[in-house]
Design a protein around this motif. Structure first.
Motif, PDB file in Angstrom:
ATOM      1  N   GLY A 110       0.847  -1.187   0.000  1.00 27.40           N
ATOM      2  CA  GLY A 110       0.000   0.000   0.000  1.00 27.40           C
ATOM      3  C   GLY A 110       0.879   1.231   0.000  1.00 27.40           C
ATOM      4  O   GLY A 110       2.036   1.158   0.386  1.00 27.40           O
ATOM      5  N   ARG A 111       0.327   2.345  -0.432  1.00 33.84           N
ATOM      6  CA  ARG A 111       1.126   3.581  -0.480  1.00 33.84           C
ATOM      7  C   ARG A 111       1.473   4.073   0.919  1.00 33.84           C
ATOM      8  O   ARG A 111       0.978   3.548   1.906  1.00 33.84           O
ATOM      9  CB  ARG A 111       0.335   4.667  -1.214  1.00 33.84           C
ATOM     10  N   ASN A 112       2.270   5.130   0.966  1.00 33.60           N
ATOM     11  CA  ASN A 112       2.646   5.740   2.240  1.00 33.60           C
ATOM     12  C   ASN A 112       1.415   6.155   3.036  1.00 33.60           C
ATOM     13  O   ASN A 112       0.468   6.697   2.478  1.00 33.60           O
ATOM     14  CB  ASN A 112       3.485   7.004   2.018  1.00 33.60           C
ATOM     15  N   GLY A 113       1.469   5.892   4.325  1.00 32.61           N
ATOM     16  CA  GLY A 113       0.416   6.370   5.216  1.00 32.61           C
ATOM     17  C   GLY A 113      -0.879   5.579   5.162  1.00 32.61           C
ATOM     18  O   GLY A 113      -1.900   6.013   5.693  1.00 32.61           O
ATOM     19  N   MET A 114      -0.877   4.399   4.525  1.00 31.20           N
ATOM     20  CA  MET A 114      -2.112   3.633   4.376  1.00 31.20           C
ATOM     21  C   MET A 114      -2.379   2.676   5.544  1.00 31.20           C
ATOM     22  O   MET A 114      -3.418   2.030   5.606  1.00 31.20           O
ATOM     23  CB  MET A 114      -2.087   2.851   3.053  1.00 31.20           C
ATOM     24  N   GLY A 115      -1.390   2.563   6.455  1.00 25.04           N
ATOM     25  CA  GLY A 115      -1.637   1.786   7.666  1.00 25.04           C
ATOM     26  C   GLY A 115      -0.782   0.544   7.867  1.00 25.04           C
ATOM     27  O   GLY A 115      -1.053  -0.265   8.757  1.00 25.04           O
ATOM     28  N   LYS A 116       0.263   0.399   7.071  1.00 19.72           N
ATOM     29  CA  LYS A 116       1.085  -0.817   7.168  1.00 19.72           C
ATOM     30  C   LYS A 116       1.800  -0.902   8.525  1.00 19.72           C
ATOM     31  O   LYS A 116       1.699  -1.910   9.226  1.00 19.72           O
ATOM     32  CB  LYS A 116       2.102  -0.857   6.013  1.00 19.72           C
ATOM     33  N   THR A 117       2.519   0.171   8.859  1.00 24.39           N
ATOM     34  CA  THR A 117       3.244   0.160  10.133  1.00 24.39           C
ATOM     35  C   THR A 117       2.276   0.102  11.311  1.00 24.39           C
ATOM     36  O   THR A 117       2.545  -0.574  12.316  1.00 24.39           O
ATOM     37  CB  THR A 117       4.156   1.407  10.235  1.00 24.39           C
ATOM     38  N   THR A 118       1.148   0.766  11.175  1.00 25.37           N
ATOM     39  CA  THR A 118       0.158   0.734  12.258  1.00 25.37           C
ATOM     40  C   THR A 118      -0.372  -0.687  12.470  1.00 25.37           C
ATOM     41  O   THR A 118      -0.586  -1.119  13.609  1.00 25.37           O
ATOM     42  CB  THR A 118      -1.001   1.714  11.946  1.00 25.37           C
ATOM     43  N   THR A 119      -0.556  -1.430  11.376  1.00 29.03           N
ATOM     44  CA  THR A 119      -0.985  -2.824  11.489  1.00 29.03           C
ATOM     45  C   THR A 119       0.043  -3.645  12.261  1.00 29.03           C
ATOM     46  O   THR A 119      -0.296  -4.433  13.148  1.00 29.03           O
ATOM     47  CB  THR A 119      -1.226  -3.434  10.083  1.00 29.03           C
ATOM     48  N   VAL A 120       1.314  -3.406  11.934  1.00 32.01           N
ATOM     49  CA  VAL A 120       2.401  -4.103  12.641  1.00 32.01           C
ATOM     50  C   VAL A 120       2.394  -3.730  14.122  1.00 32.01           C
ATOM     51  O   VAL A 120       2.525  -4.586  15.002  1.00 32.01           O
ATOM     52  CB  VAL A 120       3.766  -3.755  11.993  1.00 32.01           C
ATOM     53  N   LYS A 121       2.207  -2.444  14.398  1.00 32.28           N
ATOM     54  CA  LYS A 121       2.156  -2.003  15.799  1.00 32.28           C
ATOM     55  C   LYS A 121       0.982  -2.661  16.530  1.00 32.28           C
ATOM     56  O   LYS A 121       1.099  -2.984  17.708  1.00 32.28           O
ATOM     57  CB  LYS A 121       2.010  -0.483  15.878  1.00 32.28           C
ATOM     58  N   ALA A 122      -0.121  -2.827  15.831  1.00 32.56           N
ATOM     59  CA  ALA A 122      -1.282  -3.474  16.459  1.00 32.56           C
ATOM     60  C   ALA A 122      -0.968  -4.935  16.783  1.00 32.56           C
ATOM     61  O   ALA A 122      -1.269  -5.415  17.881  1.00 32.56           O
ATOM     62  CB  ALA A 122      -2.505  -3.363  15.556  1.00 32.56           C
TER      63      ALA A 122
ATOM     64  N   GLY B 196       8.396 -12.106  16.229  1.00 30.48           N
ATOM     65  CA  GLY B 196       9.700 -11.444  16.180  1.00 30.48           C
ATOM     66  C   GLY B 196       9.612 -10.237  15.271  1.00 30.48           C
ATOM     67  O   GLY B 196       9.325 -10.364  14.085  1.00 30.48           O
ATOM     68  N   LEU B 197       9.845  -9.061  15.833  1.00 30.34           N
ATOM     69  CA  LEU B 197       9.708  -7.833  15.043  1.00 30.34           C
ATOM     70  C   LEU B 197      11.064  -7.217  14.742  1.00 30.34           C
ATOM     71  O   LEU B 197      11.893  -7.052  15.632  1.00 30.34           O
ATOM     72  CB  LEU B 197       8.850  -6.816  15.815  1.00 30.34           C
ATOM     73  N   VAL B 198      11.275  -6.892  13.454  1.00 35.96           N
ATOM     74  CA  VAL B 198      12.406  -6.055  13.073  1.00 35.96           C
ATOM     75  C   VAL B 198      11.785  -4.721  12.696  1.00 35.96           C
ATOM     76  O   VAL B 198      11.236  -4.562  11.605  1.00 35.96           O
ATOM     77  CB  VAL B 198      13.173  -6.660  11.872  1.00 35.96           C
ATOM     78  N   PRO B 199      11.804  -3.769  13.626  1.00 30.71           N
ATOM     79  CA  PRO B 199      11.051  -2.535  13.400  1.00 30.71           C
ATOM     80  C   PRO B 199      11.723  -1.620  12.383  1.00 30.71           C
ATOM     81  O   PRO B 199      12.884  -1.817  12.039  1.00 30.71           O
ATOM     82  CB  PRO B 199      11.042  -1.872  14.786  1.00 30.71           C
TER      83      PRO B 199
ATOM     84  N   ASP C 106       9.704  -4.567   8.868  1.00 31.85           N
ATOM     85  CA  ASP C 106       9.134  -3.308   8.397  1.00 31.85           C
ATOM     86  C   ASP C 106      10.246  -2.485   7.737  1.00 31.85           C
ATOM     87  O   ASP C 106      11.090  -1.934   8.433  1.00 31.85           O
ATOM     88  CB  ASP C 106       8.512  -2.551   9.588  1.00 31.85           C
ATOM     89  N   GLU C 107      10.236  -2.445   6.429  1.00 33.90           N
ATOM     90  CA  GLU C 107      11.213  -1.662   5.652  1.00 33.90           C
ATOM     91  C   GLU C 107      12.661  -2.057   5.987  1.00 33.90           C
ATOM     92  O   GLU C 107      13.502  -1.188   6.215  1.00 33.90           O
ATOM     93  CB  GLU C 107      11.037  -0.161   5.921  1.00 33.90           C
TER      94      GLU C 107
ATOM     95  N   LEU D  24       6.086 -11.670   7.548  1.00 31.67           N
ATOM     96  CA  LEU D  24       5.274 -10.548   7.073  1.00 31.67           C
ATOM     97  C   LEU D  24       6.235  -9.426   6.695  1.00 31.67           C
ATOM     98  O   LEU D  24       7.026  -8.966   7.510  1.00 31.67           O
ATOM     99  CB  LEU D  24       4.320 -10.081   8.182  1.00 31.67           C
ATOM    100  N   LEU D  25       6.154  -9.008   5.416  1.00 34.30           N
ATOM    101  CA  LEU D  25       7.132  -8.063   4.880  1.00 34.30           C
ATOM    102  C   LEU D  25       6.501  -6.764   4.417  1.00 34.30           C
ATOM    103  O   LEU D  25       5.511  -6.772   3.682  1.00 34.30           O
ATOM    104  CB  LEU D  25       7.803  -8.681   3.645  1.00 34.30           C
ATOM    105  N   ILE D  26       7.104  -5.662   4.837  1.00 36.83           N
ATOM    106  CA  ILE D  26       6.772  -4.352   4.267  1.00 36.83           C
ATOM    107  C   ILE D  26       8.043  -3.875   3.591  1.00 36.83           C
ATOM    108  O   ILE D  26       9.107  -3.887   4.214  1.00 36.83           O
ATOM    109  CB  ILE D  26       6.367  -3.345   5.370  1.00 36.83           C
ATOM    110  N   ASP D  27       7.958  -3.497   2.321  1.00 42.46           N
ATOM    111  CA  ASP D  27       9.160  -3.037   1.639  1.00 42.46           C
ATOM    112  C   ASP D  27       8.802  -2.258   0.379  1.00 42.46           C
ATOM    113  O   ASP D  27       7.799  -2.555  -0.278  1.00 42.46           O
ATOM    114  CB  ASP D  27      10.055  -4.224   1.254  1.00 42.46           C
ATOM    115  N   LYS D  28       9.638  -1.283   0.072  1.00 45.33           N
ATOM    116  CA  LYS D  28       9.368  -0.469  -1.121  1.00 45.33           C
ATOM    117  C   LYS D  28       9.920  -1.115  -2.399  1.00 45.33           C
ATOM    118  O   LYS D  28       9.550  -0.705  -3.493  1.00 45.33           O
ATOM    119  CB  LYS D  28       9.978   0.919  -0.948  1.00 45.33           C
ATOM    120  N   SER D  29      10.815  -2.103  -2.264  1.00 46.45           N
ATOM    121  CA  SER D  29      11.346  -2.773  -3.458  1.00 46.45           C
ATOM    122  C   SER D  29      10.339  -3.828  -3.908  1.00 46.45           C
ATOM    123  O   SER D  29      10.423  -4.995  -3.526  1.00 46.45           O
ATOM    124  CB  SER D  29      12.677  -3.453  -3.159  1.00 46.45           C
TER     125      SER D  29
END
Ligand code: ATP
Length: 228
Positions: free
Chosen positions: A36-48, A80-83, A154-155, A184-189
């Motif tokens: 998802g684009r920037n600010g769409m909630g990816k990191t917030t989902t991880v935080k949840a 296991g989180l890699v923030p 996360d990134e 679970l991966l978040i990445d811009k590549s």
């Protein structure tokens, strides 16, 4: 078997709502891209998931309600989180950082340094003296040492030199092939992300708008929601 189940998850920062209905399901051994684009909630989902923000809805790991746990117990349940922005103990050596994170299970100092040979060469160096990429490998190594059932990155390749990014992607491919950990991966590549992931979940304004197998993600959908 379902490992992580998220249904209709909502979350707020103070009075401002960030998640409006996230659905995400992961099985053991599966790699899922959270897109998802920037600010769409990816990191917030991880935080949840990690209980670092208040949320409501279904949030279970292996059937256990994560909402019932405080943040420090989530790791013990196998997350296991890699923030975003690697976090290691700067004054500890590589070896000490890894040992400090260890919980009984498959992962050991030897297995982590086999996955990241650079860490083997730098075992006695303090974390602060490592390059950005090596610190990221150490952050991943630390998360693995906890023997997670679910590993979240996360990134993890953000801002790193191309050669080191490749080493991290190669390590993720190995994890996918050789272990049963769900990732679970978040990445811009997007290209690398697509090549290692089995499934994708796309968020738009705090909601899941698409989920499915990575090879079913058409260019139309990714243009619409991811911007590539
Ligand atoms: P990015 O790729 O930019 O990190 P993201 O998809 O991870 O994007 P989030 O960081 O989860 O997005 O942000 C989701 C929404 O929550 C955004 O509208 C953002 O402005 C808001 N938000 C994020 N962190 C906070 C915070 N600490 N306080 C208030 N609002 C926040």
């Amino acid at each position: 078997m379902t490992l992580l189940r998220i249904e209709n998850l909502t979350a707020t920062y103070g009075v401002s709502q960030a998640l409006f209905g996230v659905d995400l399901e992961m099985s053991e051994g599966q790699v899922t891209a959270l897109m998802g684009r920037n600010g769409m909630g990816k990191t917030t989902t991880v935080k949840a998931i990690c209980r670092m923000i208040r949320s409501e809805g279904t949030l279970t790991l292996d059937g256990q309600d994560l909402h019932a746990l405080p943040s420090h117990k989530v790791a013990r349940q196998g997350v296991g989180l890699v923030p975003e922005g690697r976090r290691c103990f700067a004054d500890l050596t590589v070896r000490e950082n890894l040992i400090a994170a260890a919980r009984p299970g498959y992962w050991s100092l030897g297995r982590v340094t086999d996955l990241f040979p650079r860490l083997a060469e730098r075992q006695t160096q303090r974390a602060v003296s490592l390059s950005g990429g090596e610190q990221q490998m150490l952050a991943i190594g630390r998360a693995l040492m906890t023997n997670p059932r679910l590993l979240i990155l996360d990134e993890a390749t953000e801002g790193l030199a191309p050669i080191v990014r490749q080493e991290i992607w190669a390590a993720l491919h190995r994890l996918r092939q050789e272990t049963n950990v769900a990732i679970l991966l978040i990445d811009k590549s997007i290209k690398e992300l697509a090549s290692v992931s089995d499934r994708a979940v796309i968020l738009e304004r705090g909601r899941t708008v698409w989920s499915g197998k990575m090879d079913e993600l058409t260019s139309d959908i990714s243009e619409k929601y991811v911007g590539v």
